[in-house]
Design an enzyme around this catalytic site. Sequence first.
Site, PDB file in Angstrom:
ATOM      1  N   ARG A  51       0.860  -1.190   0.000  1.00  0.00           N
ATOM      2  CA  ARG A  51       0.000   0.000   0.000  1.00  0.00           C
ATOM      3  C   ARG A  51       0.894   1.238   0.000  1.00  0.00           C
ATOM      4  NH1 ARG A  51       2.363   2.174   3.721  1.00  0.00           N
ATOM      5  NH2 ARG A  51       0.777   3.787   3.712  1.00  0.00           N
ATOM      6  N   GLY A  52       0.231   2.413  -0.134  1.00  0.00           N
ATOM      7  CA  GLY A  52       0.990   3.650  -0.306  1.00  0.00           C
ATOM      8  C   GLY A  52       1.122   3.903  -1.800  1.00  0.00           C
ATOM      9  N   ARG A  94      -7.503  -0.330  -6.658  1.00  0.00           N
ATOM     10  CA  ARG A  94      -7.719   0.795  -5.731  1.00  0.00           C
ATOM     11  C   ARG A  94      -7.886   2.070  -6.565  1.00  0.00           C
ATOM     12  NH1 ARG A  94      -4.227   1.260  -0.478  1.00  0.00           N
ATOM     13  NH2 ARG A  94      -6.150   2.260   0.210  1.00  0.00           N
ATOM     14  N   ASP A 243      -1.889  10.946  -2.439  1.00  0.00           N
ATOM     15  CA  ASP A 243      -2.317   9.882  -3.361  1.00  0.00           C
ATOM     16  C   ASP A 243      -2.642  10.422  -4.740  1.00  0.00           C
ATOM     17  OD1 ASP A 243      -2.929   8.732  -0.535  1.00  0.00           O
ATOM     18  OD2 ASP A 243      -2.785   7.061  -1.939  1.00  0.00           O
ATOM     19  N   ASN A 253      -5.235  12.632   0.228  1.00  0.00           N
ATOM     20  CA  ASN A 253      -4.344  11.790   1.029  1.00  0.00           C
ATOM     21  C   ASN A 253      -5.215  11.081   2.061  1.00  0.00           C
ATOM     22  OD1 ASN A 253      -1.644  10.861   1.699  1.00  0.00           O
ATOM     23  ND2 ASN A 253      -1.801  12.067   3.555  1.00  0.00           N
ATOM     24  N   LYS A 254      -4.590  10.292   2.883  1.00  0.00           N
ATOM     25  CA  LYS A 254      -5.312   9.467   3.865  1.00  0.00           C
ATOM     26  C   LYS A 254      -6.338  10.277   4.649  1.00  0.00           C
ATOM     27  CE  LYS A 254      -5.122   5.991   4.314  1.00  0.00           C
ATOM     28  NZ  LYS A 254      -6.113   5.116   3.653  1.00  0.00           N
TER      29      LYS A 254
HETATM   30  O1  MRU Z   1      -4.509   3.456   2.183  1.00  0.00           O
HETATM   31  P1  MRU Z   1      -3.019   3.624   2.076  1.00  0.00           P
HETATM   32  O2  MRU Z   1      -2.279   3.086   3.258  1.00  0.00           O
HETATM   33  O3  MRU Z   1      -2.496   3.106   0.764  1.00  0.00           O
HETATM   34  O4  MRU Z   1      -2.824   5.203   2.076  1.00  0.00           O
HETATM   35  C1  MRU Z   1      -1.536   5.733   2.005  1.00  0.00           C
HETATM   36  C2  MRU Z   1      -1.497   7.206   2.059  1.00  0.00           C
HETATM   37  O5  MRU Z   1      -2.495   7.867   2.154  1.00  0.00           O
HETATM   38  C3  MRU Z   1      -0.151   7.842   1.869  1.00  0.00           C
HETATM   39  O6  MRU Z   1      -0.049   9.019   2.607  1.00  0.00           O
HETATM   40  C4  MRU Z   1       0.021   8.173   0.374  1.00  0.00           C
HETATM   41  O7  MRU Z   1      -0.254   7.052  -0.406  1.00  0.00           O
HETATM   42  C5  MRU Z   1       1.391   8.651   0.075  1.00  0.00           C
HETATM   43  S1  MRU Z   1       2.590   7.387   0.231  1.00  0.00           S
HETATM   44  C6  MRU Z   1       4.102   8.038  -0.166  1.00  0.00           C
END
Ligand code: MRU
Length: 345
Positions: A51-52, A94, A243, A253-254
């Site tokens: 993830r990320g 995703r 993201d 972002n998250k």
């Molecule tokens: O749901 P996730 O864990 O994939 O979300 C990740 C994030 O929101 C990160 O902040 C984003 O992807 C940047 S990672 C360098």
Amino acid sequence: MKTLSNPIYPVIWQDDRVILIDQTRLPEEYHTVEISSCQAMAEAIKTMIVRGAPAIGVAAGYGMYLGAREIADSDRQKFLHQLEAIAEMLRKTRPTAVNLFWAISRMVQTAQESRGTVAEIKATLLETAKAIQQEDLQTCRAIGDHGLSVLPDKPQATILTHCNAGSLATAGYGTALGVVRSAWREARLQRVYADETRPRLQGAKLTAWECVQEGIPVTVITDSMSAHCMREGKIDLVVVGADRIAANGDTANKIGTYSLAIIAQAHNVPFYVAAPFSTIDFSLPDGSKIPIEERNVTEISQIGTTSLCPEGADFYNPAFDVTPAKLIAGIITEKGVLKPHLLNN
Ligand code: MRU
């Protein structure tokens, strides 16, 4: 200057297959999984073993190669047709992180532009997947180093971050945690504050784990504590990952990032986004059209298998939110620190 310990690579190409760190099992267990097919890669992205945003892009690049490798047809047109079906399957994993779509498009375009036999196209696809990974590593190091320019004018800074935008979320080094790593290397960092990041706790589990691995001082707080910490003067600046960034600088972002940006503004704490330039989606004029993933509500209604809430309650579980550009002091990219409203220039 401090020496960094062993780097963390969430995606490794080894012996004709991909090895992923299983991020769903950290920090309790360091466990890896072997991925040898595009279906298994799609599942790993969906279930967040990997993830990320940038790490998803890297994984999807290899997923495309694994899929291409399985195509038996040696006719070029038939091969390209089947490759598009693989791309479509991976695109459905995703929706929010643009890096997924960017990496898949790059792989498809590489195949379309390759002259030569299907076997040669497959070899080129593997090289392209490796290039995406190597480039991300270089990009993150550059982001980290550009981030040094936004540190406050004092010997050592405290940085608050949200979710995990570290090595685990990229090819290695990280974006927001890349800034943290560079600051630590230069002895410009006092401490990282990591929001726990409900509901999946990427901050408490993954960011804290990465920092502990490298001896970077880290304090985990719950998401609701950031205003209090800022009022107490504990936070010099906020740096988060992204993201997807729209052309006007609005940033997905998250979930929880938007409220953190509002809280930072209320306390005059600068709020920065760190992301590769490829995270900017110039096809979207603003953040309103960024697709927001909704995940299973059991992520908030349960801890493990234990239910937290009374039967009959409803739940809503958006995994990301969009922070308006006006709350963002700068976007730290590999090209330098950009003003969000000037991305198009
Ligand atoms: O749901 P996730 O864990 O994939 O979300 C990740 C994030 O929101 C990160 O902040 C984003 O992807 C940047 S990672 C360098």
